[in-house]
Motif scaffolding. Structure first.
Motif, PDB file in Angstrom:
ATOM      1  N   PHE A 170       0.831  -1.192   0.000  1.00  0.00           N
ATOM      2  CA  PHE A 170       0.000   0.000   0.000  1.00  0.00           C
ATOM      3  C   PHE A 170       0.875   1.255   0.000  1.00  0.00           C
ATOM      4  CE2 PHE A 170      -1.543   3.108   3.191  1.00  0.00           C
ATOM      5  CZ  PHE A 170      -2.412   3.790   2.353  1.00  0.00           C
ATOM      6  N   VAL A 198     -19.815   8.001  -5.537  1.00  0.00           N
ATOM      7  CA  VAL A 198     -18.396   7.701  -5.317  1.00  0.00           C
ATOM      8  C   VAL A 198     -18.182   7.305  -3.847  1.00  0.00           C
ATOM      9  CG1 VAL A 198     -16.042   8.606  -5.447  1.00  0.00           C
ATOM     10  CG2 VAL A 198     -17.725   9.284  -7.169  1.00  0.00           C
ATOM     11  N   TYR A 257      -3.899   6.680   7.694  1.00  0.00           N
ATOM     12  CA  TYR A 257      -3.565   5.267   7.888  1.00  0.00           C
ATOM     13  C   TYR A 257      -3.063   5.038   9.323  1.00  0.00           C
ATOM     14  CZ  TYR A 257      -1.347   0.769   7.719  1.00  0.00           C
ATOM     15  OH  TYR A 257      -1.020  -0.528   8.018  1.00  0.00           O
ATOM     16  N   ASP A 277      -6.754  -4.677  19.336  1.00  0.00           N
ATOM     17  CA  ASP A 277      -6.149  -5.885  18.757  1.00  0.00           C
ATOM     18  C   ASP A 277      -4.677  -6.046  19.093  1.00  0.00           C
ATOM     19  OD1 ASP A 277      -8.171  -7.144  17.583  1.00  0.00           O
ATOM     20  OD2 ASP A 277      -7.695  -6.594  15.519  1.00  0.00           O
ATOM     21  N   MET A 303      -8.295  11.460  -1.702  1.00  0.00           N
ATOM     22  CA  MET A 303      -8.045  10.913  -3.046  1.00  0.00           C
ATOM     23  C   MET A 303      -8.548  11.879  -4.103  1.00  0.00           C
ATOM     24  SD  MET A 303      -7.275   7.475  -2.768  1.00  0.00           S
ATOM     25  CE  MET A 303      -6.800   6.547  -1.359  1.00  0.00           C
ATOM     26  N   ASN A 337     -13.522  -5.365   1.913  1.00  0.00           N
ATOM     27  CA  ASN A 337     -12.247  -5.718   2.547  1.00  0.00           C
ATOM     28  C   ASN A 337     -12.461  -6.372   3.913  1.00  0.00           C
ATOM     29  OD1 ASN A 337     -10.757  -4.725   0.452  1.00  0.00           O
ATOM     30  ND2 ASN A 337     -10.226  -2.802   1.425  1.00  0.00           N
ATOM     31  N   GLN A 338     -13.401  -5.806   4.669  1.00  0.00           N
ATOM     32  CA  GLN A 338     -13.601  -6.348   6.016  1.00  0.00           C
ATOM     33  C   GLN A 338     -14.249  -7.730   5.960  1.00  0.00           C
ATOM     34  OE1 GLN A 338     -12.174  -5.311   8.503  1.00  0.00           O
ATOM     35  NE2 GLN A 338     -13.085  -6.565  10.094  1.00  0.00           N
ATOM     36  N   ASP A 385      -7.020   0.564  15.699  1.00  0.00           N
ATOM     37  CA  ASP A 385      -7.200  -0.890  15.668  1.00  0.00           C
ATOM     38  C   ASP A 385      -6.317  -1.569  16.714  1.00  0.00           C
ATOM     39  OD1 ASP A 385      -8.227  -3.353  14.467  1.00  0.00           O
ATOM     40  OD2 ASP A 385      -6.150  -3.651  13.859  1.00  0.00           O
ATOM     41  N   SER A 409      -5.044  -2.058  -4.273  1.00  0.00           N
ATOM     42  CA  SER A 409      -5.530  -2.643  -3.014  1.00  0.00           C
ATOM     43  C   SER A 409      -6.776  -3.487  -3.272  1.00  0.00           C
ATOM     44  CB  SER A 409      -5.745  -1.564  -1.953  1.00  0.00           C
ATOM     45  OG  SER A 409      -7.075  -1.190  -1.854  1.00  0.00           O
ATOM     46  N   ASN A 427     -11.512 -10.026   5.222  1.00  0.00           N
ATOM     47  CA  ASN A 427     -10.729 -10.228   6.455  1.00  0.00           C
ATOM     48  C   ASN A 427     -11.376 -11.288   7.342  1.00  0.00           C
ATOM     49  OD1 ASN A 427      -8.477  -8.731   6.767  1.00  0.00           O
ATOM     50  ND2 ASN A 427      -9.380  -7.101   7.994  1.00  0.00           N
ATOM     51  N   GLY A 445     -13.060   4.098   3.846  1.00  0.00           N
ATOM     52  CA  GLY A 445     -13.399   4.599   2.508  1.00  0.00           C
ATOM     53  C   GLY A 445     -13.874   6.042   2.585  1.00  0.00           C
ATOM     54  N   VAL A 447      -5.618   2.516  -5.295  1.00  0.00           N
ATOM     55  CA  VAL A 447      -6.914   1.935  -4.909  1.00  0.00           C
ATOM     56  C   VAL A 447      -7.174   0.659  -5.708  1.00  0.00           C
ATOM     57  CG1 VAL A 447      -9.398   2.339  -4.739  1.00  0.00           C
ATOM     58  CG2 VAL A 447      -7.825   4.185  -4.189  1.00  0.00           C
ATOM     59  N   LEU A 451     -12.207   8.329  -9.395  1.00  0.00           N
ATOM     60  CA  LEU A 451     -11.258   9.055  -8.542  1.00  0.00           C
ATOM     61  C   LEU A 451     -10.264   9.845  -9.387  1.00  0.00           C
ATOM     62  CD1 LEU A 451     -10.495   6.258  -5.913  1.00  0.00           C
ATOM     63  CD2 LEU A 451     -11.901   8.312  -5.574  1.00  0.00           C
ATOM     64  N   SER A 486     -11.120   8.449   3.179  1.00  0.00           N
ATOM     65  CA  SER A 486     -10.114   8.543   2.116  1.00  0.00           C
ATOM     66  C   SER A 486     -10.551   9.365   0.903  1.00  0.00           C
ATOM     67  CB  SER A 486      -9.716   7.149   1.620  1.00  0.00           C
ATOM     68  OG  SER A 486      -9.337   6.329   2.681  1.00  0.00           O
ATOM     69  N   VAL A 513     -15.728  -0.344  11.229  1.00  0.00           N
ATOM     70  CA  VAL A 513     -14.271  -0.542  11.246  1.00  0.00           C
ATOM     71  C   VAL A 513     -13.611  -0.423   9.879  1.00  0.00           C
ATOM     72  CG1 VAL A 513     -14.330  -1.980  13.328  1.00  0.00           C
ATOM     73  CG2 VAL A 513     -14.328  -3.085  11.095  1.00  0.00           C
ATOM     74  N   ALA A 514     -14.381  -0.477   8.807  1.00  0.00           N
ATOM     75  CA  ALA A 514     -13.732  -0.481   7.490  1.00  0.00           C
ATOM     76  C   ALA A 514     -14.413   0.437   6.472  1.00  0.00           C
ATOM     77  CB  ALA A 514     -13.695  -1.910   6.949  1.00  0.00           C
TER      78      ALA A 514
HETATM   79  C1  LIG Z   1     -14.346   5.240  -4.809  1.00  0.00           C
HETATM   80  C2  LIG Z   1     -13.421   4.345  -4.079  1.00  0.00           C
HETATM   81  C3  LIG Z   1     -13.571   2.903  -4.314  1.00  0.00           C
HETATM   82  C4  LIG Z   1     -12.517   4.879  -3.277  1.00  0.00           C
HETATM   83  C5  LIG Z   1     -11.536   4.174  -2.489  1.00  0.00           C
HETATM   84  C6  LIG Z   1     -11.755   4.362  -1.037  1.00  0.00           C
HETATM   85  C7  LIG Z   1     -10.731   3.652  -0.234  1.00  0.00           C
HETATM   86  C8  LIG Z   1      -9.363   4.112  -0.287  1.00  0.00           C
HETATM   87  C9  LIG Z   1     -11.115   2.632   0.544  1.00  0.00           C
HETATM   88  C10 LIG Z   1     -10.151   1.894   1.395  1.00  0.00           C
HETATM   89  C11 LIG Z   1     -10.829   0.756   2.023  1.00  0.00           C
HETATM   90  C12 LIG Z   1      -9.925   0.068   2.996  1.00  0.00           C
HETATM   91  C13 LIG Z   1      -8.495  -0.185   2.693  1.00  0.00           C
HETATM   92  C14 LIG Z   1     -10.465  -0.335   4.147  1.00  0.00           C
HETATM   93  C15 LIG Z   1      -9.717  -0.993   5.218  1.00  0.00           C
HETATM   94  C16 LIG Z   1     -10.502  -2.175   5.675  1.00  0.00           C
HETATM   95  C17 LIG Z   1      -9.814  -2.909   6.776  1.00  0.00           C
HETATM   96  C18 LIG Z   1      -8.904  -3.979   6.390  1.00  0.00           C
HETATM   97  C19 LIG Z   1     -10.079  -2.584   8.049  1.00  0.00           C
HETATM   98  C20 LIG Z   1      -9.416  -3.176   9.195  1.00  0.00           C
HETATM   99  C21 LIG Z   1     -10.108  -3.174  10.428  1.00  0.00           C
HETATM  100  C22 LIG Z   1     -10.126  -4.072  11.580  1.00  0.00           C
HETATM  101  O1  LIG Z   1     -10.177  -5.415  11.147  1.00  0.00           O
HETATM  102  P1  LIG Z   1      -9.439  -6.623  11.832  1.00  0.00           P
HETATM  103  O2  LIG Z   1      -9.052  -6.270  13.207  1.00  0.00           O
HETATM  104  O3  LIG Z   1     -10.323  -7.792  11.642  1.00  0.00           O
HETATM  105  O4  LIG Z   1      -8.219  -6.747  10.897  1.00  0.00           O
HETATM  106  P2  LIG Z   1      -6.678  -7.033  11.205  1.00  0.00           P
HETATM  107  O5  LIG Z   1      -6.615  -8.479  11.479  1.00  0.00           O
HETATM  108  O6  LIG Z   1      -6.266  -6.180  12.331  1.00  0.00           O
HETATM  109  O7  LIG Z   1      -5.986  -6.630   9.909  1.00  0.00           O
HETATM  110  C23 LIG Z   1      -8.877  -2.475  10.185  1.00  0.00           C
HETATM  111  C24 LIG Z   1      -7.594  -3.036  10.584  1.00  0.00           C
HETATM  112  C25 LIG Z   1      -9.100  -1.021  10.553  1.00  0.00           C
HETATM  113  C26 LIG Z   1      -7.886  -0.155  10.386  1.00  0.00           C
HETATM  114  C27 LIG Z   1      -7.641   0.154   8.945  1.00  0.00           C
HETATM  115  C28 LIG Z   1      -6.433   0.390   8.436  1.00  0.00           C
HETATM  116  C29 LIG Z   1      -5.214   0.371   9.278  1.00  0.00           C
HETATM  117  C30 LIG Z   1      -6.298   0.720   6.982  1.00  0.00           C
HETATM  118  C31 LIG Z   1      -6.407   2.216   6.750  1.00  0.00           C
HETATM  119  C32 LIG Z   1      -6.082   2.497   5.324  1.00  0.00           C
HETATM  120  C33 LIG Z   1      -6.058   3.722   4.787  1.00  0.00           C
HETATM  121  C34 LIG Z   1      -6.383   4.953   5.525  1.00  0.00           C
HETATM  122  C35 LIG Z   1      -5.652   3.898   3.369  1.00  0.00           C
HETATM  123  C36 LIG Z   1      -6.692   3.505   2.387  1.00  0.00           C
HETATM  124  C37 LIG Z   1      -6.188   3.766   1.046  1.00  0.00           C
HETATM  125  C38 LIG Z   1      -5.957   2.843   0.069  1.00  0.00           C
HETATM  126  C39 LIG Z   1      -5.369   3.278  -1.184  1.00  0.00           C
HETATM  127  C40 LIG Z   1      -6.252   1.430   0.238  1.00  0.00           C
END
Ligand SMILES: CC(C)=CCC/C(C)=C/CC/C(C)=C/CC/C(C)=C/[C@@H]1[C@@H](COP(=O)(O)OP(=O)(O)O)[C@]1(C)CC/C=C(\C)CC/C=C(\C)CCC=C(C)C
Ligand SMILES: [Mn+2]
Length: 410
Positions: A133, A266, A152, A163, A253, A277-278, A159, A357, A281, A246, A354, A346, A249, A241-242
């Motif tokens: 990423f 959008v 991020y 966790d 973006m 994504n969630q 999280d 990912s 997961n 979006g 994006v 976007l 972001s 949580v997920a």
């Molecule tokens: C129009 C369009 C499609 C725009 C794009 C919008 C966009 C960038 C969406 C991003 C979606 C995204 C990456 C969601 C994250 C989902 C996620 C994995 C959430 C996890 C939650 C808790 O789950 P869990 O505990 O079960 O998981 P682990 O075992 O711990 O992994 C999270 C961990 C919450 C915390 C989320 C993050 C740390 C990711 C944050 C990411 C960004 C801010 C950047 C997003 C940008 C891009 C380019 C992907």
């Protein structure tokens, strides 16, 4: 990361941790950027307070129909309401701005280098925790890239509260304190360097506080709940949580100037990507979660398939399990499909990370299938060669201009 946790629990106690939290050691408020941001943030704050619409522990809300009858709103409808509000906020802010470009940095003698240090720390954390990423963000403009890193890092820290290694010490009160800190971030009073980067980001981009509050709400939900009765309950958790990621972001973006899509559509696609994504997961981590006593899969759907918690704890791949999993994977793919329509809308430089990912995450579902649905003891992951092949594919997709019109679903 453990340092951040301790720090929320007890702001004075700071132990050694990973590089992630070095900045925390620099003490209390290392950076006060409130002076140059008060106007923006007070205004944002007022709106934030007025518009506070936390679902809290409510799973569904009663609403009056035009005929005056009371009806139950589903999670999906309630979340869509958030999407509409976010889109409206952004439209209003963009209309009132002189141009759509990022505001220039306000010169602050002495503080500028601290700010750039703060962003450097966010970049390091991001590079350490999410390498692919991080690479993707390198194609974005420098302002957008820094902003995404700051968001991020805040998400990762949030999280980690529930966790991370100190999760057993986390109480709802600690999450309340984390939320107070969030309010301070949006008021231009960051507590540490990583917060300072986010404070700066939210002063420059039309980012609203609500999705951040909602993510904390998701962590509260995780503390008090380990079962989900149906998909409606699970959907709300996934939004918290997920889906929120979006919504956070998109203002960074940016939407392509030549996009004909509605802002709502959008945002809706961004929400869908978070949900997809969630769900992925959750499907990948069934065994791992079960070992922590957690079952995120909808209880009613499990029962319909003739499956119960004990089957999950036993971790045996049966035909019943395979056919249950097929349906769950199909649902997650639908959310990815919904998201795809939005990525093209976007701004051009944001599309590649994006797409990357999306493609990488979606392949985890293929890997679950390839493991014959054994998500109890086999972790589905995308191999390095497959990841590498996905990057140019994502790049090619990102070159497609936003020609189609996206319609808003209701
Ligand atoms: C129009 C369009 C499609 C725009 C794009 C919008 C966009 C960038 C969406 C991003 C979606 C995204 C990456 C969601 C994250 C989902 C996620 C994995 C959430 C996890 C939650 C808790 O789950 P869990 O505990 O079960 O998981 P682990 O075992 O711990 O992994 C999270 C961990 C919450 C915390 C989320 C993050 C740390 C990711 C944050 C990411 C960004 C801010 C950047 C997003 C940008 C891009 C380019 C992907
Ligand atoms: Mn987690």
């Amino acid at each position: 990361m453990s340092v951040a946790l301790l720090w929320v629990v007890s702001p004075c106690e700071v132990s050694n941790g990973t590089g992630f939290l070095d900045s925390v050691r620099e003490g209390n408020r290392v950076f006060d950027s409130s002076r140059h941001r008060n106007l923006v943030c007070n205004e944002r704050n007022k709106r934030g307070v007025k518009q506070r619409w936390n679902f809290g522990s409510v799973r569904s809300a009663m609403v009056a129909t035009p005929a005056g009858e009371m009806a139950t709103m589903t999670s999906e409808q309630m979340v869509y309401d958030v999407v509409l509000k976010q889109a409206a906020l952004v439209k209003r802010q963009l209309r009132s701005a002189d141009d759509l470009e990022v505001k220039p940095e306000i010169p602050l003698p002495g503080n500028l280098s601290l700010l750039s240090e703060a962003y450097d720390r966010c970049s390091e954390v991001c590079a350490e925790y999410a390498k692919t990423f991080y690479l993707g963000t390198m194609l974005m403009t420098p302002e957008r890239r820094r902003a995404i890193w700051a968001i991020y890092v805040w998400c990762r820290r949030t999280d980690e509260l529930v966790d991370g290694p100190n999760a057993s010490h986390i109480t709802p009160q600690a999450l309340d304190r984390w939320e107070d800190r969030l309010e301070d971030v949006f008021s231009g009073r960051p507590f540490d360097m990583l917060d300072a980067a986010l404070s700066d980001t939210v002063s420059k981009f039309p980012v609203d506080i609500q999705p951040f509050r909602d993510m904390i709400e998701g962590m509260r939900m995780d503390l008090r709940k380990s079962r989900y009765r149906n998909f409606d309950e699970l959907y709300l958790y996934c939004y918290y949580v997920a889906g929120t990621v979006g919504l956070m972001s998109v203002p960074i973006m940016g939407i392509a100037p030549d996009s004909k899509a509605t802002t709502e559509s959008v945002y809706n696609a961004a929400l869908a990507l978070g949900i997809a994504n969630q769900l992925t997961n959750i499907l990948r981590d069934v065994g791992e979660d079960a070992r922590r006593g957690r079952v995120y899969l909808p209880q009613d759907e499990l029962a319909q398939a003739g499956l119960f918690d004990d089957d999950i704890f036993a971790g045996k791949v049966t035909d019943k399990w395979r056919s249950f999993m097929k349906k769950q994977i199909q649902r997650a793919r639908k959310f990815f499909d919904e998201a795809e329509e939005g990525v093209t809308q976007l701004s051009s430089a944001s599309r590649w990370p994006v797409w990357a990912s999306l493609l990488l995450y979606r392949q985890i579902l293929d890997e679950i299938e390839a493991n014959d649905y054994n998500n109890f003891t086999k972790r589905a992951y995308v191999s390095k060669p497959k990841k590498l092949i996905s990057l140019p594919i994502a790049y090619a997709k990102s070159l497609v201009p936003p020609t189609r019109t996206l319609v808003t679903s209701s």
